[in-house]
Motif scaffolding. Structure first.
Motif, mmCIF file in Angstrom:
data_model
loop_
_atom_site.group_PDB
_atom_site.id
_atom_site.type_symbol
_atom_site.label_atom_id
_atom_site.label_comp_id
_atom_site.label_asym_id
_atom_site.label_seq_id
_atom_site.Cartn_x
_atom_site.Cartn_y
_atom_site.Cartn_z
ATOM 1 N N ILE A 97 -5.125 0.069 0.951
ATOM 2 C CA ILE A 97 -4.687 -0.921 -0.033
ATOM 3 C C ILE A 97 -4.137 -0.154 -1.233
ATOM 4 O O ILE A 97 -4.783 0.782 -1.728
ATOM 5 N N SER A 98 -2.964 -0.562 -1.689
ATOM 6 C CA SER A 98 -2.300 0.116 -2.798
ATOM 7 C C SER A 98 -3.050 -0.071 -4.113
ATOM 8 O O SER A 98 -3.774 -1.054 -4.305
ATOM 9 N N ARG A 101 -2.353 -3.466 -5.863
ATOM 10 C CA ARG A 101 -3.098 -4.619 -5.348
ATOM 11 C C ARG A 101 -4.570 -4.539 -5.715
ATOM 12 O O ARG A 101 -5.199 -5.549 -6.009
ATOM 13 N N PRO A 116 -4.813 -5.799 4.325
ATOM 14 C CA PRO A 116 -4.492 -4.500 3.732
ATOM 15 C C PRO A 116 -2.979 -4.265 3.813
ATOM 16 O O PRO A 116 -2.281 -4.953 4.561
ATOM 17 N N ASP A 117 -2.486 -3.291 3.073
ATOM 18 C CA ASP A 117 -1.069 -2.930 3.160
ATOM 19 C C ASP A 117 -0.773 -2.228 4.493
ATOM 20 O O ASP A 117 0.293 -2.399 5.063
ATOM 21 N N LEU A 118 -1.738 -1.434 4.954
ATOM 22 C CA LEU A 118 -1.626 -0.694 6.213
ATOM 23 C C LEU A 118 -2.872 -0.954 7.033
ATOM 24 O O LEU A 118 -3.992 -0.861 6.510
ATOM 25 N N THR A 144 0.178 -7.868 6.135
ATOM 26 C CA THR A 144 0.131 -6.412 6.263
ATOM 27 C C THR A 144 1.558 -5.898 6.433
ATOM 28 O O THR A 144 2.321 -6.436 7.235
ATOM 29 N N LYS A 145 1.910 -4.872 5.684
ATOM 30 C CA LYS A 145 3.281 -4.353 5.692
ATOM 31 C C LYS A 145 3.546 -3.392 6.837
ATOM 32 O O LYS A 145 4.688 -3.233 7.261
ATOM 33 N N ARG A 161 6.471 -3.049 11.732
ATOM 34 C CA ARG A 161 6.746 -3.315 10.313
ATOM 35 C C ARG A 161 6.875 -4.820 10.057
ATOM 36 O O ARG A 161 6.551 -5.288 8.984
ATOM 37 N N CYS A 177 5.067 6.873 6.941
ATOM 38 C CA CYS A 177 4.512 5.655 6.325
ATOM 39 C C CYS A 177 4.972 5.514 4.880
ATOM 40 O O CYS A 177 4.398 4.752 4.102
ATOM 41 N N VAL A 180 5.177 2.346 2.714
ATOM 42 C CA VAL A 180 3.932 1.647 2.390
ATOM 43 C C VAL A 180 2.948 2.582 1.672
ATOM 44 O O VAL A 180 2.306 2.189 0.705
#
Length: 193
Positions: A97-98, A101, A116-118, A144-145, A161, A177, A180
């Motif tokens: 998670i970035s 965020r 999560p982002d990833l 999710t990205k 993606r 990655c 992201v």
């Protein structure tokens, strides 16, 4: 006796469509669970290869994320609440998670509220194609990205993606990655050791 009682509680929750709060407070019976559209699903413990590959990816990712102060990396036990009514709580093998965020949401008790982002999943010997695709769809649909599926048997990394935007990388490829997790690249061969 206690184990039978715990199993009885778990089976009762399955019958009545479980909620995320019930999953969070299940008695410890030695198994991990996910909640998929209200249905409690038992997850077997990871095998040797599965655990080694998940750790191989996660420590590389965590080191990069920490050195660059990009956010946080989470282990397989972490639940992410993806939907409500019926509830879906998934737990990927590795998640990121970035920082942005994390700052927006703040400290959270219980499951992380959202995707999560990833999300990284390692394919286990007992996983079916349908189960893996269902997880990918759940992650992407929830926002999710980037979803990465690591397949130890084939030694491939399948990168999702968006729905339909899929690439399959072999051992001679580099997994990038960067869109992201800024600056994170790793050789597929390194992940599988």
């Amino acid at each position: 006796m206690e184990s039978q009682l715990q199993r009885g509680v778990i089976l009762e929750i399955v019958k009545v469509h479980a909620r995320a709060e019930e999953l969070l407070h299940l008695p410890d019976d030695g198994f991990r669970y996910e909640l998929v559209r209200g249905e409690l699903r038992q997850m077997n413990p990871a095998g040797n290869v599965h655990g080694r590959i998940a750790m191989s990816f996660s420590w590389r990712l965590a080191r990069h994320v920490e050195e660059n102060r990009l956010g946080e990396v989470y282990a397989a036990e972490t639940g992410f609440k993806l939907t409500t009514n019926p509830d879906t709580v998934r737990a990927p093998d590795v998640a990121f998670i970035s920082r942005k965020r994390l700052d927006e949401v703040g400290e959270t008790e219980g499951f992380w509220p959202g995707a999560p982002d990833l999300a990284v999943e390692v394919v286990s010997p007992g996983d079916t194609y349908t189960e893996v695709e269902e997880k990918v769809s759940d992650w992407l649909d929830a926002g999710t990205k980037l979803v990465i599926i690591l397949n130890p048997r084939k030694k491939t990394a399948t990168v999702h993606r968006t729905q339909g935007n899929v690439s399959i990388l072999g051992v001679d490829d580099v997994l990038d990655c960067g869109d992201v997790v800024v600056g994170f690249k790793v050789g597929v061969r390194e992940v599988f050791g």
